[in-house]
Motif scaffolding. Structure first.
Motif, mmCIF file in Angstrom:
data_model
loop_
_atom_site.group_PDB
_atom_site.id
_atom_site.type_symbol
_atom_site.label_atom_id
_atom_site.label_comp_id
_atom_site.label_asym_id
_atom_site.label_seq_id
_atom_site.Cartn_x
_atom_site.Cartn_y
_atom_site.Cartn_z
ATOM 1 N N HIS A 14 8.774 43.395 15.565
ATOM 2 C CA HIS A 14 8.776 43.475 17.036
ATOM 3 C C HIS A 14 9.855 42.523 17.540
ATOM 4 O O HIS A 14 9.607 41.344 17.775
ATOM 5 C CB HIS A 14 7.385 43.101 17.578
ATOM 6 N N HIS A 16 13.402 42.701 20.043
ATOM 7 C CA HIS A 16 14.353 43.417 20.903
ATOM 8 C C HIS A 16 15.727 42.809 20.689
ATOM 9 O O HIS A 16 15.909 41.622 20.954
ATOM 10 C CB HIS A 16 13.946 43.286 22.366
ATOM 11 N N HIS A 194 4.872 49.840 23.386
ATOM 12 C CA HIS A 194 4.275 48.597 23.850
ATOM 13 C C HIS A 194 2.984 48.878 24.600
ATOM 14 O O HIS A 194 2.944 49.750 25.469
ATOM 15 C CB HIS A 194 5.221 47.877 24.821
ATOM 16 N N HIS A 220 2.105 44.824 20.438
ATOM 17 C CA HIS A 220 1.110 43.943 21.086
ATOM 18 C C HIS A 220 -0.298 44.542 20.841
ATOM 19 O O HIS A 220 -0.775 44.486 19.732
ATOM 20 C CB HIS A 220 1.380 43.727 22.575
ATOM 21 N N ASP A 275 9.619 39.037 19.327
ATOM 22 C CA ASP A 275 9.828 39.689 20.625
ATOM 23 C C ASP A 275 11.251 39.458 21.168
ATOM 24 O O ASP A 275 12.134 40.238 20.860
ATOM 25 C CB ASP A 275 8.763 39.230 21.635
HETATM 26 ZN ZN LIG Z 1 8.403 43.531 23.122
#
Ligand SMILES: [Zn+2]
Length: 333
Positions: A14, A16, A194, A220, A275
């Motif tokens: 996870h 980005h 998500h 998540h 993240d």
């Molecule tokens: Zn994320």
């Protein structure tokens, strides 16, 4: 324990890529592209990174991306992340990218993906870290734009392992993208999305993701614990959950460490990820250390978190097994 975590073979699921844009690189790219930043120094940029919820984070996040213009910019962005990840013994990463965050401001899709793809190839041969790309749709844009983006991706189908959904969840439920996800599945993409933490209708959105979209994974998904039927559905389908403790601490009231403990105890395939590490000041190493501190995790717990991660990767079985063997050898070491 920090030393044990440093040596642990890790997997990041996870992440980005746009969220790995460190202030130093932001300045470099701004200079290269002749863009004036509204900040005088790296310290000023970092000081501006104060968010208390998802929308306040997203505002700064999208502003920051404006410096990404050319194919070499995307290459440098991904290469910087992969170098950092390799230094933390991340052995494999599945990396989100947000094409609409770029096409919506006039940067063509092929510029984005060619730069990212070239970095992945170079990092594998030079650094020994393997990675694949997951294309995310921005859920606060129209479903029609997501569908157009999906169609635009098809010439690059073999460079993208799956699709995801991110950005502002409020008022943008999974079912808004049902047709897009159906088409993505037909095209052979794996599916994730998500289900952000503590959102309006969080449990209903998780239910839609699992039952109506039929995702292969949930990003998540912490609020699933509020509904035993969701926990059962996640367990039954063997769905992985990509949880991001430090990020949680920024956009909600806590790291949600206790929820991660419960997920481990319930035998769910929970994983720890970073993240948007440039914005939340923590890559996967720092996330594992923070969680280990908060929960007094054992070595077995940490190995289990990584075992879960390698197990739920979108890799062929023989590669999963190779990474799991590496993990087992380290745990036995
Ligand atoms: Zn994320």
């Amino acid at each position: 324990m920090t030393d044990f975590i440093e040596g642990l073979p890790k997997c990041e699921l996870h992440l980005h890529i746009e969220g790995t844009l460190e202030p130093e690189l932001k300045f470099e790219l701004a200079g290269r592209n002749g863009i004036d930043l509204p900040y005088a120094s790296v310290e000023e940029i970092r000081a501006a990174y104060s968010f208390d919820d998802l929308p306040s984070f997203l505002k700064i996040y999208y502003e920051g991306m404006d410096v990404l213009r050319t194919e070499p910019d995307f290459y440098d962005l991904a290469m910087a992340y992969l170098r950092k990840a390799a230094s933390q013994n991340v052995r494999y990463a599945e990396i989100f990218f947000d094409p609409q965050a770029h096409t919506s401001r006039g940067v063509p899709f092929d510029i984005v993906i060619r730069g990212l793809r070239r970095a992945l190839i170079d990092a594998e041969s030079r650094l020994g870290i393997r990675a694949q790309l997951i294309m995310c749709f921005l859920r606060d844009f129209q479903a029609e734009y997501a569908m157009a983006t999906l169609l635009e991706s098809l010439p690059y189908r073999e460079w993208i392992v799956g699709v995801g959904l991110d950005s502002d969840e409020k008022g943008n439920p999974p079912v808004k993208f049902k047709a897009v996800y159906e088409r993505a599945r037909q095209e052979g993409y794996l599916l994730t999305m998500h289900c952000d933490v503590d959102q309006e209708n969080s449990t209903e959105h998780i239910r839609q993701a699992i039952e109506e979209i039929g995702v292969n994974r949930v990003d998540h998904g912490v609020n699933a614990l509020e509904d035993p039927s969701l926990v059962e559905a996640i367990r039954e389908r063997g769905l992985g959950l990509t949880v991001c403790p430090i990020s949680n601490g920024y956009v909600t009231d806590s790291m949600k460490a206790d929820a991660i403990r419960r997920m481990l105890d319930l035998g769910l395939r929970v994983t720890v990820n970073s993240d948007d590490p440039a914005y939340f000041a923590g890559y996967v190493q720092e996330n594992l250390v923070a969680l280990a501190d908060a929960l007094d995790l054992s070595r077995e717990d940490l190995v289990q978190l990584e075992r879960n991660a390698f197990e739920i990767t979108w890799l062929p079985r023989h590669l999963k097994d190779a990474y799991l063997a590496e993990l087992d050898a380290y745990a036995a070491g």
